[in-house]
Design an enzyme around this catalytic site. Structure first.
Site, PDB file in Angstrom:
ATOM      1  N   LYS A 212     -10.169  13.488 -12.451  1.00  0.00           N
ATOM      2  CA  LYS A 212      -9.574  13.855 -13.750  1.00  0.00           C
ATOM      3  C   LYS A 212      -9.784  15.417 -13.950  1.00  0.00           C
ATOM      4  O   LYS A 212     -10.648  15.669 -14.140  1.00  0.00           O
ATOM      5  CB  LYS A 212     -10.148  12.923 -14.795  1.00  0.00           C
ATOM      6  CG  LYS A 212      -9.326  13.178 -16.201  1.00  0.00           C
ATOM      7  CD  LYS A 212      -9.448  12.273 -17.059  1.00  0.00           C
ATOM      8  CE  LYS A 212      -8.681  12.574 -18.186  1.00  0.00           C
ATOM      9  NZ  LYS A 212      -8.773  11.312 -19.345  1.00  0.00           N
ATOM     10  N   LYS A 266      -5.485  12.692 -11.806  1.00  0.00           N
ATOM     11  CA  LYS A 266      -4.966  12.924 -13.005  1.00  0.00           C
ATOM     12  C   LYS A 266      -5.122  14.274 -13.460  1.00  0.00           C
ATOM     13  O   LYS A 266      -6.207  14.723 -13.338  1.00  0.00           O
ATOM     14  CB  LYS A 266      -5.477  11.920 -13.948  1.00  0.00           C
ATOM     15  CG  LYS A 266      -4.998  11.935 -15.371  1.00  0.00           C
ATOM     16  CD  LYS A 266      -5.397  10.929 -16.505  1.00  0.00           C
ATOM     17  CE  LYS A 266      -5.155  11.110 -17.747  1.00  0.00           C
ATOM     18  NZ  LYS A 266      -5.988  10.300 -18.746  1.00  0.00           N
TER      19      LYS A 266
END
Ligand code: PBG
Length: 348
Positions: A212, A266
């Protein structure tokens, strides 16, 4: 280098350069292109995020995300039912929690009757055929918008993990199928796995938001869950620096060692190289999150008439599959599943 003297020399020259190979043969017509297509997209590849609000019988549009709404649980269950009927296997609820329930430690995440848990129970009762994946990050529940507990200006790791584990447990108890922590605290995958197993939830899977990134592409999401005015500072001390890929690989190795069943990258489109590296390196399902900023860029460009919306939505998603993603968490999921179901067989 041979310079052709007149136009008729050209084809002789090209034959010499390419031999008998003409790559355009397999691009000639729709059936041929469909036959040789390497990546395919189906509704089964899509995960649908659903924003929740408290109350009843309400749907609120989100200014920063044209076409996306927040729903009260009763409406959200109908959305889940429709998603299941379109062949979408999994939904991911994200709550916009009432301000008075948010605090420094995000304690509302541990409430077994919080909005996420209520929603899980409602979906499991009404639409048992769809999977539910919940985030265990604290940001919807903290009054400072961070994913962890804030102490003296710092997001403290271990206390955050305790809180995240407590959140994961109430979510599992409510019936969540997959816990997907998106907080990037160290050690949270192992801690969640141990706690789930000890509580008897061996079958509850973990999809780790393993890579992330500290990204500007999350902008619209912050409006969606109501953290945009709350967030103090940024998340650079715990999310990965966009300049790095080794860091993501080490994170993934750790998460796998700690018991992750699936990995998530992500944001999505700017990080397809990370999806490919993970898919090549680890024998694991790898997913990607086409985040709010990616969604809104496409929607605004389409609304302005500068790109063909459906074409670029579809193209963006096939790019994830080509990069090696096993599935995509995307706000386009419902619309694209409808399109895919309508165009069968898929020839574009
Ligand atoms: C935080 C979280 C984020 C998103 C989902 N959960 C990032 C953030 O707000 O910093 C972003 C999703 C999106 O942009 O679509 N745990």
């Amino acid at each position: 280098m041979v310079t052709p003297k007149k136009p008729t020399d050209t084809s002789h020259l090209i034959d010499e350069l390419t031999g008998s190979s003409r790559l355009r043969r397999t691009r000639r017509c729709p059936w041929m292109r469909a036959m040789v297509a390497e990546a395919r997209l189906s509704p089964a590849d899509l995960i649908l995020p659903i924003f929740l609000i408290e109350g009843e019988d309400r749907e609120e549009s989100i200014d920063a995300m044209p076409g996306v709404s927040r729903f009260t649980i009763d409406h959200a269950v109908l959305v889940a039912k429709k998603a299941a009927s379109l062949g979408i296997p999994l939904i991911a609820p994200f709550p916009n929690v009432a301000l008075e329930k948010r605090d420094t430690t995000g304690s509302e995440i541990t409430n077994p009757d919080n909005i996420i848990c209520e929603f899980i129970r409602a979906v499991k009762a009404a639409v048992p055929e769809i999977g539910v994946m919940t985030d265990a990050a604290l940001d919807p529940f903290t009054d400072h918008g961070h994913d962890g507990v804030l102490r003296d200006g710092e997001i403290v790791n271990d206390e955050s993990v305790e809180q995240i584990v407590a959140g994961a447990l109430v979510q599992a108890e409510a019936g969540a199928d997959i816990i997907a922590p998106s907080d990037m605290m160290d050690g949270r995958i192992g801690a969640i796995r141990v706690a789930l197993d000890e509580a008897g939830y061996q079958d509850v899977a973990i999809m780790s938001y393993t890579a992330k990134y500290a990204s500007g592409f999350y902008g619209p999401y912050r409006e969606a869950i109501g953290t945009e005015g709350l967030l103090q500072g940024d998340k650079k001390t715990y999310y990965i620096d966009p300049a790095n890929s080794e860091d993501a690989m080490r994170e993934a190795q750790q998460d796998i060692d700690e018991g992750a069943d699936m990995l998530m990258v992500k944001p999505g489109m700017p990080y397809l190289d990370i999806v490919r590296r993970m898919k090549d390196e680890f024998s694991m399902p790898v997913f990607a999150y086409q985040v709010s900023g990616e969604y809104t860029m496409i929607e605004l460009a389409a609304a302005a008439g500068v790109v063909d919306g459906d074409r670029v939505r579809m193209e963006s998603l096939i790019a994830f599959k080509r990069a090696g993603a096993d599935g995509i968490l995307t706000y386009h999921a419902m619309h694209i599943a409808e399109k895919l179901n309508a165009q069968s067989p898929a020839i574009t």
